[in-house]
Design a protein around this motif. Structure first.
Motif, PDB file in Angstrom:
ATOM      1  N   LYS A  72      15.207  30.560  11.107  1.00 39.64           N
ATOM      2  CA  LYS A  72      14.595  28.832  10.926  1.00 39.64           C
ATOM      3  C   LYS A  72      14.670  28.111  10.061  1.00 39.64           C
ATOM      4  N   GLU A 116      14.480  24.091   9.199  1.00 35.93           N
ATOM      5  CA  GLU A 116      13.938  23.290   9.114  1.00 35.93           C
ATOM      6  C   GLU A 116      14.290  21.899   8.206  1.00 35.93           C
ATOM      7  N   ASN A 158      14.665  19.231  17.178  1.00 36.95           N
ATOM      8  CA  ASN A 158      13.020  20.320  17.221  1.00 36.95           C
ATOM      9  C   ASN A 158      11.948  19.304  17.678  1.00 36.95           C
ATOM     10  N   ALA A 159      11.589  20.723  18.681  1.00 36.82           N
ATOM     11  CA  ALA A 159      11.355  20.559  19.904  1.00 36.82           C
ATOM     12  C   ALA A 159       9.745  20.250  19.401  1.00 36.82           C
ATOM     13  N   ALA A 160       9.563  21.121  18.072  1.00 37.18           N
ATOM     14  CA  ALA A 160       7.814  21.367  17.761  1.00 37.18           C
ATOM     15  C   ALA A 160       7.155  20.006  17.513  1.00 37.18           C
ATOM     16  N   ASP A 186       5.949  17.956  19.951  1.00 35.31           N
ATOM     17  CA  ASP A 186       5.083  19.051  21.229  1.00 35.31           C
ATOM     18  C   ASP A 186       3.496  18.149  20.793  1.00 35.31           C
ATOM     19  N   CYS A 193      12.415  29.240  20.812  1.00 38.28           N
ATOM     20  CA  CYS A 193      12.948  28.324  19.803  1.00 38.28           C
ATOM     21  C   CYS A 193      13.000  26.971  19.819  1.00 38.28           C
ATOM     22  N   GLU A 194      12.446  26.742  18.528  1.00 42.13           N
ATOM     23  CA  GLU A 194      12.226  25.136  19.027  1.00 42.13           C
ATOM     24  C   GLU A 194      13.398  24.222  18.333  1.00 42.13           C
ATOM     25  N   ARG A 222      16.245  23.765  19.456  1.00 40.61           N
ATOM     26  CA  ARG A 222      16.972  24.048  20.853  1.00 40.61           C
ATOM     27  C   ARG A 222      17.398  23.040  21.242  1.00 40.61           C
TER      28      ARG A 222
END
Length: 431
Positions: free
Chosen positions: A20, A24, A31-33, A36, A265-266, A268
């Motif tokens: 990652k 990053e 990047n789903a994070a 969120d 996994c973010e 994705r």
């Protein structure tokens, strides 16, 4: 300054998967994070707890608003004092960089206080399990503060360093009403969240404290003594950290075996993001290790198989798709009472439906009918909402104690008629 130093947040990211680090910060990767709302709400609680912890050190000097370089220089200057408390002190050793939540200096001793919104019970919880190893629920938190201790000790090798995890103590309670409301999360001009105090925090707000400082040095020593597998090699802690830092500096992708961890996994991409030509980190990893093409990703995988514990085993065996799962892969049992589906039956039903191209829902009609026949009219339907805040709203309440602030109640009679029996919604701040 190092262009991309290994910070404690990047170190934490690498613990979940070192690959990652490559994805990053690259805007071309999904990047789903970043969007969120659940993670954002958790972060807000962390900001509030961090601000509360600082209130216990009114003499503390806050470097939060300084740039990294300014904070590094100011930290060096302040540490020339015999004693000092610094918020967001900065330390760098080569390509490693940390900023500590609360740093105390007392003579030739530094104490790193890492503040977390996680709860803790002194009498029932411990960082170690019976075998003497770190418990899985605490390992990432200890890794975080161990990384900080490692960097600070390298920057100041001749000074004693102690560590504390400052946590929410669920056995303590708020000394007064409105403690939570003192710490309002707002966004600044740069759209960054920060805490604004709505009133002066006094000693009466802080005693008894809902926070507890738990010594973490023994747990850190366990981290430093462990070995870490990376790229097929076993490394000690310094080697492990150095390898991650080097990969980050060289923009190098560290290959980590794919497995069940990939489900979280973010990096994705959704179908919409793929259509917008965004890159998918997960697909890159799986394509490289399994030789998959775009068409392969149209098939459901074992990552989607409910409550299945052999995902890593099947992926390693090259059978990552549900269509490749065999009956012998699943432990089929029958519930003792003969009702409903056992875990294995539920899993095999999912596999069969994929393998047979069956998209029809399955309903346990007999079980549903039997259950409904036990009901007695009138039927009551109650819906409610609760809040579980790290910092309590009310006097006498513990951290993360639930408060119901809304409910609605409907009644269904035997003839099918429905009536609204009652409702409640708290709209009064502070009550």
């Amino acid at each position: 300054m190092i262009s991309r130093p290994l910070t404690k947040s990047l170190f934490q990211l690498a613990l979940s998967c070192p690959t990652k680090l490559y994805y990053e910060g690259k805007t071309e990767y999904a990047n789903a994070a970043l969007d969120d709302p659940f993670l954002a709400s958790l972060a807000e609680g962390g900001f509030q707890v961090g601000a509360l912890a600082k209130c216990h050190f009114p003499e503390g000097i806050d470097l939060e608003d300084l740039s990294t370089q300014e904070a590094l220089e100011k930290t060096q200057e302040l540490l020339k004092r015999e004693s000092v408390v610094i918020f967001e002190a900065a330390f760098q050793h080569g390509p490693l960089l940390v900023r500590t939540d609360i740093l105390e200096k007392d003579g030739q001793r530094l104490t790193i206080n890492e503040v977390k919104a996680k709860s803790f019970r002194r009498d029932t919880e411990c960082f170690f399990n019976r075998s003497g190893s770190l418990t899985s629920g605490w390992r990432d938190y200890i890794m975080d503060i161990a990384f900080q201790k490692y960097v600070v000790s390298r920057a100041f090798p001749d000074i004693a360093i102690e560590t504390n995890l400052t946590l929410c103590d669920k056995d303590d309670f708020s000394p007064m009403d409105g403690l939570h409301q003192l710490f309002r999360v707002v966004k600044d001009a740069a759209d960054h969240r920060r805490v604004r105090l709505t009133a002066e925090v006094t000693s009466a707000h802080l005693h008894p404290s809902i926070l507890a400082a738990i010594r973490a040095d023994e747990a850190c020593d366990r981290i430093f003594a462990d070995a870490y597998e990376l790229e097929g090699k076993m490394l000690d802690f310094p080697q492990y950290v150095d390898r991650l830092a080097k990969a980050l500096q060289n923009d190098e992708k560290v290959v980590s075996p794919i497995g069940k961890k990939c489900a979280a996994c973010e990096f994705r991409a959704t179908q919409e993001q793929l259509a917008a030509r965004m890159k998918c980190g997960l697909r890159e990893c799986w394509s490289a290790q399994l030789g998959w093409t775009e068409a392969d990703f149209l098939d459901p995988t074992v990552l989607e198989l409910w409550n299945f514990r052999r995902k890593d085993e099947l992926i390693a065996a090259g059978r990552a798709k549900l269509k490749d799962v065999r009956l012998s892969d699943i432990n089929i049992t029958v519930n003792p009472d003969g009702r409903g589906l056992s875990t294995g039956q539920r899993q095999w039903l999912q596999v069969e439906k994929v393998q047979n191209g069956d998209n029809e829902p399955w309903v346990d009609l007999a079980g549903l009918k039997a259950e409904m026949q036990t009901l007695r009219f009138p039927l009551h339907f109650i819906d409610f909402e609760t809040s579980q805040a790290a910092i309590p709203f009310l006097q006498g309440h513990h951290p993360y104690e639930g408060i119901a602030f809304q409910f609605s109640h409907h009644i269904v009679e035997k003839d099918g008629s429905v009536r609204h029996a009652g409702e409640y919604l708290n709209t009064t701040p502070g009550s």
